[in-house]
Design a protein around this motif. Sequence first.
Motif, mmCIF file in Angstrom:
data_model
loop_
_atom_site.group_PDB
_atom_site.id
_atom_site.type_symbol
_atom_site.label_atom_id
_atom_site.label_comp_id
_atom_site.label_asym_id
_atom_site.label_seq_id
_atom_site.Cartn_x
_atom_site.Cartn_y
_atom_site.Cartn_z
ATOM 1 N N GLY A 1 0.749 -0.484 -10.004
ATOM 2 C CA GLY A 1 2.155 -0.150 -10.120
ATOM 3 C C GLY A 1 2.517 1.135 -9.415
ATOM 4 N N ARG A 2 3.278 1.992 -10.101
ATOM 5 C CA ARG A 2 3.781 3.227 -9.474
ATOM 6 C C ARG A 2 2.704 4.311 -9.325
ATOM 7 N NH1 ARG A 2 7.588 6.163 -14.071
ATOM 8 N NH2 ARG A 2 6.050 6.219 -15.770
ATOM 9 N N LYS A 3 1.487 4.036 -9.822
ATOM 10 C CA LYS A 3 0.387 4.984 -9.680
ATOM 11 C C LYS A 3 -0.556 4.578 -8.539
ATOM 12 C CE LYS A 3 -1.157 6.793 -13.649
ATOM 13 N NZ LYS A 3 -1.681 6.879 -15.046
ATOM 14 N N ALA B 1 7.093 -1.080 -9.056
ATOM 15 C CA ALA B 1 7.261 -0.627 -10.435
ATOM 16 C C ALA B 1 8.364 -1.470 -11.064
ATOM 17 C CB ALA B 1 7.631 0.857 -10.473
ATOM 18 N N PRO B 2 8.500 -1.450 -12.378
ATOM 19 C CA PRO B 2 9.618 -2.177 -12.984
ATOM 20 C C PRO B 2 10.961 -1.579 -12.584
ATOM 21 C CG PRO B 2 8.412 -0.915 -14.635
ATOM 22 C CD PRO B 2 7.594 -0.883 -13.392
ATOM 23 N N SER B 3 10.985 -0.243 -12.464
ATOM 24 C CA SER B 3 12.199 0.479 -12.061
ATOM 25 C C SER B 3 11.805 1.536 -11.041
ATOM 26 C CB SER B 3 12.862 1.144 -13.269
ATOM 27 O OG SER B 3 13.163 0.181 -14.275
ATOM 28 N N ALA B 4 12.763 1.989 -10.253
ATOM 29 C CA ALA B 4 12.491 2.956 -9.182
ATOM 30 C C ALA B 4 12.374 4.369 -9.752
ATOM 31 C CB ALA B 4 13.575 2.884 -8.120
ATOM 32 N N LEU B 5 11.362 4.574 -10.609
ATOM 33 C CA LEU B 5 11.117 5.867 -11.244
ATOM 34 C C LEU B 5 9.687 6.285 -10.936
ATOM 35 C CD1 LEU B 5 12.621 5.027 -14.764
ATOM 36 C CD2 LEU B 5 13.710 6.385 -12.960
ATOM 37 N N LYS B 6 9.508 7.389 -10.229
ATOM 38 C CA LYS B 6 8.164 7.822 -9.884
ATOM 39 C C LYS B 6 7.460 8.387 -11.116
ATOM 40 C CE LYS B 6 7.686 11.355 -7.159
ATOM 41 N NZ LYS B 6 7.865 12.249 -5.974
ATOM 42 N N PHE B 7 6.129 8.319 -11.110
ATOM 43 C CA PHE B 7 5.353 8.780 -12.261
ATOM 44 C C PHE B 7 5.428 10.293 -12.397
ATOM 45 C CE2 PHE B 7 1.248 10.336 -13.945
ATOM 46 C CZ PHE B 7 1.324 9.794 -15.220
ATOM 47 N N ASP B 8 5.257 11.004 -11.287
ATOM 48 C CA ASP B 8 5.262 12.465 -11.324
ATOM 49 C C ASP B 8 5.232 12.975 -9.889
ATOM 50 O OD1 ASP B 8 5.292 14.971 -12.441
ATOM 51 O OD2 ASP B 8 3.198 14.974 -13.080
ATOM 52 N N GLY C 1 3.774 14.263 -6.553
ATOM 53 C CA GLY C 1 2.511 13.892 -5.942
ATOM 54 C C GLY C 1 2.254 12.403 -5.946
ATOM 55 N N TYR C 2 3.143 11.650 -6.588
ATOM 56 C CA TYR C 2 3.037 10.194 -6.611
ATOM 57 C C TYR C 2 4.143 9.598 -5.733
ATOM 58 C CZ TYR C 2 -0.401 10.205 -10.359
ATOM 59 O OH TYR C 2 -1.546 10.379 -11.090
ATOM 60 N N PRO C 3 3.978 8.349 -5.305
ATOM 61 C CA PRO C 3 4.976 7.742 -4.416
ATOM 62 C C PRO C 3 6.286 7.418 -5.114
ATOM 63 C CG PRO C 3 3.304 6.139 -5.022
ATOM 64 C CD PRO C 3 2.830 7.462 -5.557
ATOM 65 N N GLU C 4 7.316 7.228 -4.332
ATOM 66 C CA GLU C 4 8.605 6.748 -4.822
ATOM 67 C C GLU C 4 8.527 5.218 -4.878
ATOM 68 O OE1 GLU C 4 11.159 8.481 -5.787
ATOM 69 O OE2 GLU C 4 10.839 10.495 -4.971
ATOM 70 N N PRO C 5 8.475 4.638 -6.065
ATOM 71 C CA PRO C 5 8.280 3.184 -6.140
ATOM 72 C C PRO C 5 9.574 2.406 -5.936
ATOM 73 C CG PRO C 5 8.451 4.075 -8.344
ATOM 74 C CD PRO C 5 8.532 5.263 -7.410
ATOM 75 N N LYS C 6 9.406 1.139 -5.621
ATOM 76 C CA LYS C 6 10.535 0.225 -5.505
ATOM 77 C C LYS C 6 10.571 -0.681 -6.734
ATOM 78 C CE LYS C 6 10.201 0.063 -0.453
ATOM 79 N NZ LYS C 6 9.923 -0.795 0.724
ATOM 80 N N ALA C 7 11.770 -0.865 -7.281
ATOM 81 C CA ALA C 7 11.906 -1.785 -8.410
ATOM 82 C C ALA C 7 11.598 -3.207 -7.939
ATOM 83 C CB ALA C 7 13.306 -1.709 -8.993
ATOM 84 N N MET C 8 10.729 -3.896 -8.654
ATOM 85 C CA MET C 8 10.336 -5.241 -8.249
ATOM 86 C C MET C 8 11.487 -6.230 -8.425
ATOM 87 S SD MET C 8 6.520 -5.496 -9.923
ATOM 88 C CE MET C 8 6.156 -7.106 -9.217
ATOM 89 N N THR C 9 11.583 -7.145 -7.499
ATOM 90 C CA THR C 9 12.532 -8.239 -7.655
ATOM 91 C C THR C 9 11.913 -9.291 -8.573
ATOM 92 O OG1 THR C 9 11.648 -9.510 -5.795
ATOM 93 C CG2 THR C 9 13.346 -7.858 -5.304
ATOM 94 N N VAL C 10 12.725 -10.179 -9.093
ATOM 95 C CA VAL C 10 12.208 -11.256 -9.934
ATOM 96 C C VAL C 10 11.230 -12.113 -9.135
ATOM 97 C CG1 VAL C 10 12.821 -13.362 -11.196
ATOM 98 C CG2 VAL C 10 14.191 -11.284 -11.484
ATOM 99 N N GLU C 11 11.520 -12.320 -7.864
ATOM 100 C CA GLU C 11 10.618 -13.104 -7.016
ATOM 101 C C GLU C 11 9.266 -12.415 -6.883
ATOM 102 O OE1 GLU C 11 9.060 -16.108 -4.947
ATOM 103 O OE2 GLU C 11 11.028 -16.112 -5.933
ATOM 104 N N GLN C 12 9.261 -11.102 -6.747
ATOM 105 C CA GLN C 12 7.990 -10.368 -6.665
ATOM 106 C C GLN C 12 7.223 -10.441 -7.984
ATOM 107 O OE1 GLN C 12 9.640 -6.619 -5.345
ATOM 108 N NE2 GLN C 12 8.966 -6.948 -3.223
ATOM 109 N N ILE C 13 7.932 -10.436 -9.094
ATOM 110 C CA ILE C 13 7.263 -10.587 -10.390
ATOM 111 C C ILE C 13 6.568 -11.944 -10.456
ATOM 112 C CG2 ILE C 13 7.642 -10.835 -12.875
ATOM 113 C CD1 ILE C 13 9.871 -8.723 -12.601
ATOM 114 N N LYS C 14 7.241 -12.984 -10.010
ATOM 115 C CA LYS C 14 6.644 -14.325 -10.006
ATOM 116 C C LYS C 14 5.420 -14.350 -9.088
ATOM 117 C CE LYS C 14 9.862 -15.968 -12.700
ATOM 118 N NZ LYS C 14 9.548 -16.206 -14.140
#
Length: 435
Positions: A136-138, A169-176, A178-191
């Motif tokens: 995920g976001r880590k 990640a589930p939402s576009a919220l970085k862990f801390d 030094g970590y990357p800026e994540p992208k919120a997953m689409t429903v298609e990506q979850i599948k």
Amino acid sequence: MSSPVVNKGAPNAAFYTPVQDPPAGTALDPATAPTLFQPLSIRGMTLQNRFVVSPMCQYSADDGHLTDWHFAHLSQFVIRGSALTIVEATAVTPNGRITPQCPGMWKDSHITPLKRVVDFAHSQGQKVGIQLAHAGRKASTVAPWIRPANALTELAPPEDGGWADNVWAPSALKFDEGYPEPKAMTVEQIKELVQAFADAAKRSVAAGVDTIEIHGAHGYLISEFLSPLSNKRTDQYGGSFENRTRMLLEVIAAVRAAIPETMPLLLRISATEWMEALGEPSWDLEQSIRLAKLLPAAGVDLLDVSSGGNNPLRHIDVKGILANPYYQVDLAGKIREALKKEGHELLIGAVGMITNAEMARSIVQEGKPAAAHDSGSVEVVEESSGRTTQADLVLAARQYLREPEFPLRVAHQLGVEVKWPNQYHRAGWAKDQKL
């Protein structure tokens, strides 16, 4: 005429190795041994004792492939009496690795090096599992020993195979920091991810593993979906408890359908984020118990209980931990107790600071335990000394790095005679020798 004396080889092994009958770590008199050295059957898998090598990140894979390092690392536990050794967090997609050097199971070429480890373990009469995961976001960070001084982490650069521009990640919220800026997953990506778990499970079965563990802990992708702190979605995968657990239950269903009916399925979760002091909703023990009650019907056989990892602001009472090394084991015990009260059949694994014989014994001991005593490193206190069984298995990691022979050493300290590997039979400690 007497039968010839033959140094029999292990059956079905591709190379000669003496048969280990019974496997190392087996109590020679199970009837008088503590629960720790009694067998446990989980579906079609039987373990000769209750010791499990917890997954340990090595950051040493080559394009997701296990290497000779992993073979040497894991084999040292296999030959020294651990009933089950679980291969480290193994990514189901390339962007699910923690670092570019973490293992994967997203393509068929990953099967052969895993099979080498599995075949060796089976030749010794031992079992092997694999932990399937997505970071995920880590994800897309570097190995801890090459981080800059005082840095929590560091992004892996593109020239080292990093993918900071494709972190999920589930939402576009970085862990801390030094970590990357994540992208919120689409429903298609979850599948797609759910299917990736199923495909990785099929490859793991092809490699011959005895069990699969789904990694839903430590702030990686599945636990990010579970937590209302990291999951701010407003669709069917966010908001309510039912929505936040939806992806996990879909992954469980997909993996369960991809593996044999006789194969156990394990799940690791963080029982709490240790964020209750924040004053806003977070993943906690109450929700973990609620989830645990759903798992038997979903096809999970054992819940591996860890904690933390999803938020750098976690609040853990360090003084309390030092005073009570059972702080994490107690979470497992509370989940187990809640399940037993309502008649749910789910085995529990405990992990965390399990470093000595008395602690390991007390966690899984059934019935009235022996009196608590000082085992040399941890004084067992009454409320956590096994007066109530807290788990069915004990999982350890760092202690195995210190003592690969941990089960054999614990057996000696508890006065339990166990089988050593044939080739090491001269090495056992004298009966009254203090270790």
